[in-house]
Design a protein around this motif. Structure first.
Motif, PDB file in Angstrom:
ATOM      1  N   GLU A   1       0.807  -1.211   0.000  1.00 38.00           N
ATOM      2  CA  GLU A   1       0.000   0.000   0.000  1.00 38.00           C
ATOM      3  C   GLU A   1       0.847   1.270   0.000  1.00 38.00           C
ATOM      4  O   GLU A   1       0.410   2.301  -0.464  1.00 38.00           O
ATOM      5  N   ASP A   2       2.071   1.185   0.536  1.00 40.13           N
ATOM      6  CA  ASP A   2       2.905   2.375   0.621  1.00 40.13           C
ATOM      7  C   ASP A   2       3.701   2.649  -0.655  1.00 40.13           C
ATOM      8  O   ASP A   2       4.282   3.713  -0.795  1.00 40.13           O
ATOM      9  N   GLU A   3       3.752   1.714  -1.578  1.00 38.35           N
ATOM     10  CA  GLU A   3       4.500   1.920  -2.811  1.00 38.35           C
ATOM     11  C   GLU A   3       3.711   2.796  -3.775  1.00 38.35           C
ATOM     12  O   GLU A   3       2.490   2.663  -3.883  1.00 38.35           O
ATOM     13  N   PRO A   4       4.401   3.697  -4.454  1.00 39.85           N
ATOM     14  CA  PRO A   4       3.679   4.530  -5.424  1.00 39.85           C
ATOM     15  C   PRO A   4       3.155   3.689  -6.574  1.00 39.85           C
ATOM     16  O   PRO A   4       3.801   2.749  -7.009  1.00 39.85           O
ATOM     17  N   ARG A   5       1.974   4.003  -7.022  1.00 40.30           N
ATOM     18  CA  ARG A   5       1.373   3.302  -8.148  1.00 40.30           C
ATOM     19  C   ARG A   5       1.478   4.183  -9.386  1.00 40.30           C
ATOM     20  O   ARG A   5       1.342   5.394  -9.281  1.00 40.30           O
ATOM     21  N   PRO A   6       1.698   3.560 -10.520  1.00 39.03           N
ATOM     22  CA  PRO A   6       1.766   4.378 -11.734  1.00 39.03           C
ATOM     23  C   PRO A   6       0.419   5.025 -11.997  1.00 39.03           C
ATOM     24  O   PRO A   6      -0.619   4.388 -11.889  1.00 39.03           O
ATOM     25  N   GLY A   7       0.461   6.307 -12.316  1.00 40.72           N
ATOM     26  CA  GLY A   7      -0.768   7.030 -12.613  1.00 40.72           C
ATOM     27  C   GLY A   7      -1.101   6.915 -14.080  1.00 40.72           C
ATOM     28  O   GLY A   7      -0.365   6.322 -14.863  1.00 40.72           O
ATOM     29  N   PRO A   8      -2.227   7.481 -14.462  1.00 41.71           N
ATOM     30  CA  PRO A   8      -2.584   7.444 -15.873  1.00 41.71           C
ATOM     31  C   PRO A   8      -1.609   8.277 -16.701  1.00 41.71           C
ATOM     32  O   PRO A   8      -1.008   9.219 -16.201  1.00 41.71           O
ATOM     33  N   ALA A   9      -1.459   7.892 -17.930  1.00 40.57           N
ATOM     34  CA  ALA A   9      -0.569   8.640 -18.835  1.00 40.57           C
ATOM     35  C   ALA A   9      -1.114  10.059 -19.003  1.00 40.57           C
ATOM     36  O   ALA A   9      -2.320  10.267 -18.992  1.00 40.57           O
ATOM     37  N   PRO A  10      -0.227  11.032 -19.127  1.00 41.27           N
ATOM     38  CA  PRO A  10      -0.712  12.397 -19.307  1.00 41.27           C
ATOM     39  C   PRO A  10      -1.540  12.523 -20.586  1.00 41.27           C
ATOM     40  O   PRO A  10      -1.219  11.923 -21.609  1.00 41.27           O
ATOM     41  N   VAL A  11      -2.620  13.283 -20.494  1.00 43.01           N
ATOM     42  CA  VAL A  11      -3.498  13.472 -21.643  1.00 43.01           C
ATOM     43  C   VAL A  11      -2.808  14.336 -22.695  1.00 43.01           C
ATOM     44  O   VAL A  11      -2.877  14.064 -23.874  1.00 43.01           O
ATOM     45  N   ALA A  12      -2.135  15.373 -22.254  1.00 41.14           N
ATOM     46  CA  ALA A  12      -1.472  16.261 -23.213  1.00 41.14           C
ATOM     47  C   ALA A  12      -0.223  16.841 -22.577  1.00 41.14           C
ATOM     48  O   ALA A  12      -0.144  17.009 -21.363  1.00 41.14           O
ATOM     49  N   ALA A  13       0.747  17.122 -23.393  1.00 42.92           N
ATOM     50  CA  ALA A  13       1.961  17.806 -22.958  1.00 42.92           C
ATOM     51  C   ALA A  13       2.131  19.001 -23.891  1.00 42.92           C
ATOM     52  O   ALA A  13       1.753  18.946 -25.060  1.00 42.92           O
ATOM     53  N   GLU A  14       2.683  20.058 -23.348  1.00 42.79           N
ATOM     54  CA  GLU A  14       2.876  21.262 -24.146  1.00 42.79           C
ATOM     55  C   GLU A  14       4.230  21.861 -23.847  1.00 42.79           C
ATOM     56  O   GLU A  14       4.690  21.834 -22.710  1.00 42.79           O
ATOM     57  N   ALA A  15       4.856  22.395 -24.886  1.00 36.70           N
ATOM     58  CA  ALA A  15       6.118  23.119 -24.741  1.00 36.70           C
ATOM     59  C   ALA A  15       6.076  24.299 -25.690  1.00 36.70           C
ATOM     60  O   ALA A  15       5.504  24.209 -26.783  1.00 36.70           O
ATOM     61  N   ARG A  16       6.653  25.404 -25.252  1.00 34.81           N
ATOM     62  CA  ARG A  16       6.708  26.593 -26.117  1.00 34.81           C
ATOM     63  C   ARG A  16       7.968  27.377 -25.838  1.00 34.81           C
ATOM     64  O   ARG A  16       8.502  27.336 -24.732  1.00 34.81           O
ATOM     65  N   GLU A  17       8.409  28.094 -26.871  1.00 34.83           N
ATOM     66  CA  GLU A  17       9.635  28.890 -26.768  1.00 34.83           C
ATOM     67  C   GLU A  17       9.597  29.969 -27.840  1.00 34.83           C
ATOM     68  O   GLU A  17       8.998  29.795 -28.894  1.00 34.83           O
TER      69      GLU A  17
END
Length: 159
Positions: free
Chosen positions: A9-25
């Protein structure tokens, strides 16, 4: 008593994959700025799980290179650079590339054939059209335009 089953119960569980990622420059409107935009795009794609040698990363790099070169060549306004924005939408299987510059579009960009068959330029938007799922342009407020293209992250499943 259960045997062979362990719960942590104390171990981190993988979460859902990110829906979107964004980068800008923002980049200086110069050939060097266009090269840097392409390098940033490849780095962002790698961070999002698409290695530099992958088909999708290479395709995004080509599209960014063409749109950034056009922004430098045709959209340059003294004192203004150009912006690059990449958005990854894994559920939709798309990467959206947006390149914004400060020049107002006199007419929407077209993928017209080059005027001189042996010429060294004029094929960039033909490449974008061939590589992208769809592409287009939109006016920017208060000034300028954004040229965008969407690139598939997965190969089509139909034969």
């Amino acid at each position: 008593m259960l045997t062979g089953t362990t719960t942590h119960e104390d171990e981190p569980r993988p979460g859902p994959a990110p829906v979107a990622a964004e980068a800008r420059e923002q980049f200086v409107s110069s050939p060097r700025g266009a090269r840097l935009a392409r390098r940033h795009a490849v780095r962002w794609m790698e961070e999002w799980g698409h290695p530099p040698a992958s088909d999708v990363s290479c395709t995004v790099a080509l599209v960014v290179g063409e749109l950034a070169a056009n922004a430098v060549r045709h959209g340059r306004v003294p004192g203004h650079g150009f912006g690059l924005r990449l958005t990854l939408d894994e559920p939709a299987g798309l990467v959206r590339v947006e390149v914004a510059d400060a020049a107002a579009a006199k007419r929407p960009p077209a993928s017209a054939p080059p005027s001189c068959p042996g010429g060294e330029s004029g094929r960039g938007l033909l490449l974008v059209e061939a590589l992208a799922v769809r592409w287009g342009s939109a006016p920017r407020r208060p000034v300028g335009k954004t040229v965008w293209a969407e690139v598939a992250t997965k190969a089509p499943t139909h034969l």
